[in-house]
Enzyme design. Structure first.
Site, short mmCIF file in Angstrom:
data_model
loop_
_atom_site.label_atom_id
_atom_site.label_comp_id
_atom_site.label_asym_id
_atom_site.label_seq_id
_atom_site.Cartn_x
_atom_site.Cartn_y
_atom_site.Cartn_z
N ARG A 1 -56.76 41.07 -77.78
CA ARG A 1 -57.14 40.10 -76.99
C ARG A 1 -58.15 40.28 -75.64
O ARG A 1 -58.32 39.96 -74.62
CB ARG A 1 -56.16 41.07 -75.42
CG ARG A 1 -54.95 41.11 -75.56
CD ARG A 1 -53.65 42.00 -75.21
NE ARG A 1 -52.72 41.40 -74.31
CZ ARG A 1 -51.68 40.75 -73.54
NH1 ARG A 1 -51.61 42.28 -73.03
NH2 ARG A 1 -51.72 40.28 -73.27
N ASN B 1 -43.71 36.10 -66.57
CA ASN B 1 -45.23 35.42 -67.16
C ASN B 1 -45.72 34.03 -66.29
O ASN B 1 -46.27 33.40 -66.41
CB ASN B 1 -45.17 35.36 -68.68
CG ASN B 1 -45.54 36.62 -68.84
OD1 ASN B 1 -45.86 37.36 -68.32
ND2 ASN B 1 -45.50 36.78 -70.25
N CYS C 1 -51.71 45.42 -71.09
CA CYS C 1 -51.02 46.38 -72.44
C CYS C 1 -51.99 46.48 -73.71
O CYS C 1 -52.38 45.31 -73.75
CB CYS C 1 -49.34 45.78 -73.00
SG CYS C 1 -48.37 46.26 -71.63
N ARG D 1 -43.44 46.67 -64.77
CA ARG D 1 -44.54 45.83 -64.58
C ARG D 1 -43.60 44.27 -65.31
O ARG D 1 -44.26 43.74 -64.49
CB ARG D 1 -45.52 45.97 -65.77
CG ARG D 1 -45.93 47.14 -64.81
CD ARG D 1 -48.25 47.48 -65.71
NE ARG D 1 -48.04 46.09 -66.11
CZ ARG D 1 -48.95 45.08 -67.51
NH1 ARG D 1 -48.48 46.31 -68.15
NH2 ARG D 1 -48.44 44.46 -67.63
C1 UD1 Z 1 -49.17 35.49 -72.90
C2 UD1 Z 1 -48.37 36.66 -71.92
C3 UD1 Z 1 -48.06 37.69 -72.90
C4 UD1 Z 1 -47.23 37.66 -74.54
C5 UD1 Z 1 -48.12 36.36 -75.00
C6 UD1 Z 1 -48.06 35.66 -76.24
C7 UD1 Z 1 -49.30 36.53 -69.00
C8 UD1 Z 1 -49.06 36.97 -68.75
N1 UD1 Z 1 -48.96 37.43 -70.72
O1 UD1 Z 1 -49.81 36.70 -72.58
O2 UD1 Z 1 -46.60 38.59 -72.01
O3 UD1 Z 1 -47.17 38.35 -75.45
O4 UD1 Z 1 -48.95 35.27 -73.91
O5 UD1 Z 1 -47.33 35.23 -76.08
O6 UD1 Z 1 -48.41 35.62 -69.38
N2 UD1 Z 1 -56.41 34.55 -77.98
C9 UD1 Z 1 -57.36 35.12 -78.81
N3 UD1 Z 1 -58.32 34.21 -77.01
C10 UD1 Z 1 -58.54 34.16 -76.45
C11 UD1 Z 1 -57.38 33.93 -75.96
C12 UD1 Z 1 -55.97 34.44 -76.78
O7 UD1 Z 1 -57.93 35.16 -79.74
O8 UD1 Z 1 -59.75 33.44 -75.64
C13 UD1 Z 1 -55.45 35.34 -78.79
C14 UD1 Z 1 -55.07 36.78 -78.59
O9 UD1 Z 1 -55.62 37.74 -78.96
C15 UD1 Z 1 -54.16 36.53 -79.64
C16 UD1 Z 1 -52.93 35.46 -79.14
O10 UD1 Z 1 -53.75 34.77 -78.71
O11 UD1 Z 1 -53.74 37.26 -81.27
C17 UD1 Z 1 -51.87 35.12 -78.08
O12 UD1 Z 1 -52.54 35.22 -76.71
P1 UD1 Z 1 -52.22 35.08 -75.65
O13 UD1 Z 1 -51.02 33.48 -75.92
O14 UD1 Z 1 -53.22 33.93 -74.94
O15 UD1 Z 1 -52.09 35.48 -74.70
P2 UD1 Z 1 -51.84 36.17 -73.49
O16 UD1 Z 1 -51.89 34.81 -72.22
O17 UD1 Z 1 -52.92 37.76 -73.23
#
Ligand code: UD1
Length: 417
Positions: free
Chosen positions: A121, A23, A116, A396
């Site tokens: 998301r 990440n 995934c 991955r």
């Molecule tokens: C990153 C990691 C993933 C990990 C996650 C939480 C990467 C590429 N992936 O994913 O492995 O599982 O952090 O530690 O680094 N959300 C919203 N709106 C947004 C963005 C997020 O509602 O614009 C919500 C998501 O639905 C989820 C939560 O926030 O419930 C966590 O998302 P986020 O921290 O953004 O995870 P990722 O960046 O997708």
């Protein structure tokens, strides 16, 4: 498509070395767009998501040279600001090109990212952040055209401390005019790794790793070197394996502090954790107790270790509970664990696991990356043979997983189907 075949119950002992953090690397590679000349990134894991990002850079016109675990990226000749739907959808981290291209060229066109399928998301927090900096966003189905005449610093409060949104807003803000403050920012170690890289390029970022990040815009960023931190999720997966074995498996080249929430659960379970400067060995003790685990943002228990810790909880006598609070669809591995002999009940966002389990080999499917890792751990302790279909998901995020496990005595192989 690939399948992993494991004949379980082999004696496992030895050392497993942890690779660079997926990440972090997935954010550092797109960050190279922000520098006007060549950057070098070391300790890059050899995982398929990095291949996908390299392909994006190549399509944009950047030059990417890949060494053993080093990437040299020269983005000085980038001529395209468009990422096709196919490749946007290949992985979640393609979204970092939104912030990076917007930050450097004030323009980007791409599609909703993949990754995934563990929940809905959304990327609304990323988009709100770009808008707060002055960008205009045109949405056409799943296509996003984001542009700005000028980016201007602003105060941005994140409704949720999203890792992706925090990093993407940093990318868009490093060359904006004036100061940007991200409040309720994510605090994961990967955020600090990215901020250090940007600061090495000449950015002015303070507070990374805390809930308030301050960014003072600069005119341009220049090439530099950086190193990817150890992968705390890969490390955590193998630390769980070390606990399941109960002796003689040392996980090395990691930062124990990044795994505090996991180590505390291992203590609670009754294990002895021997942590040195950069390694961890877990030993079984006589008293084991079930535990309650609840996923949270860092420094809480990581959602990415929720699936890998499940087979360990299945070994423990009594009923443990695991609550998933970050993603709404992260229990797809459970039916397969039940097929392997598990007694697990799903109730809403919580699973109740009653052990001890006598694992038995069967055919299962890796529905996503961490689900796959969880099934690998269970299979190593199963009677007979386990076939894990769709094993490409595992590649991955876990560098050389087959070789690393073979080196400690596992009977595991991977085949193309
Ligand atoms: C990153 C990691 C993933 C990990 C996650 C939480 C990467 C590429 N992936 O994913 O492995 O599982 O952090 O530690 O680094 N959300 C919203 N709106 C947004 C963005 C997020 O509602 O614009 C919500 C998501 O639905 C989820 C939560 O926030 O419930 C966590 O998302 P986020 O921290 O953004 O995870 P990722 O960046 O997708």
């Amino acid at each position: 498509m690939k399948k992993i075949i494991i004949r379980g119950k082999k004696e496992l002992k030895g050392e497993i070395s942890v690779s660079g953090a997926k990440n972090s690397a997935l954010a550092l590679v797109p960050a190279s767009i922000l520098a006007k000349d060549k950057v070098t990134i070391e300790n890059v894991p050899n995982i398929s998501d990095i291949d996908s990002l390299s392909e994006i850079l190549d399509n944009l016109g950047a030059k990417v040279r890949r060494g053993n675990s080093t990437l040299e990226i020269d983005t000085s000749k980038v001529k395209k600001l468009v990422i096709s739907e196919d490749i946007s959808k290949k992985l979640r981290a393609s979204y970092y090109f939104m912030g990076a291209l917007l930050g450097r060229y004030r323009e980007v066109e791409m599609y909703f990212p993949g990754g995934c399928s563990i929940g809905s998301r959304p990327i609304d927090l990323h988009l709100k952040g770009f808008e707060a900096l002055g960008a205009k966003i045109k949405e056409d189905g799943n296509k996003y055209t984001i542009s700005a005449k000028k980016l201007k610093g602003n105060e941005i409060y994140l409704d949720f401390p999203s890792v992706g949104a925090t990093i993407n807003i940093m990318f868009a803000a490093v060359m904006a005019e004036g100061e940007t403050v991200i409040e309720n920012a994510a605090k994961e170690p990967e955020i600090s790794n990215v901020a250090t890289f940007l600061n090495n390029m000449g950015a002015k970022i303070t507070g990374a790793g805390t809930a308030e990040i301050r960014i003072t815009g600069v005119k341009e960023l220049k090439g530099c070197n950086t190193e990817v931190i150890p992968d705390r999720i890969e490390a955590g997966t193998y630390v769980v394996l070390s606990a399941m074995v109960g002796k003689n498996v040392k996980v090395k080249d990691l930062i124990p502090r990044h795994l505090d929430s996991l180590l505390i659960k291992l203590f609670e379970l009754g294990y002895d954790v021997d942590d040195e400067v950069d390694s961890i060995t877990v030993k079984k003790s006589k008293v084991e107790r079930p535990v309650i685990v609840r996923t949270q943002v860092y420094p809480g228990f990581p959602t990415d270790l929720q699936q890998p810790i499940t087979p360990l909880l299945m070994m423990i006598k009594g009923t443990s509970e695991l609550e998933e609070t970050i993603y709404e669809n992260r229990f797809q591995h459970v039916p397969y664990l039940i097929d392997m002999g598990g007694k697990i009940r799903v109730k809403g966002q919580t699973i109740k696991i009653t052990g001890p389990t006598k694992f038995k080999g069967t055919t299962v499917r890796a529905t996503d990356l961490r689900a796959g890792a969880c099934l690998v751990l269970a299979a190593l302790f199963a009677d007979g043979t386990t076939v894990i279909e769709d094993a490409q998901h595992i590649l991955r995020g876990y560098e050389n997983i087959v070789e690393k496990l073979q080196n400690i005595g596992a009977d595991i192989k991977i085949e193309e189907v």
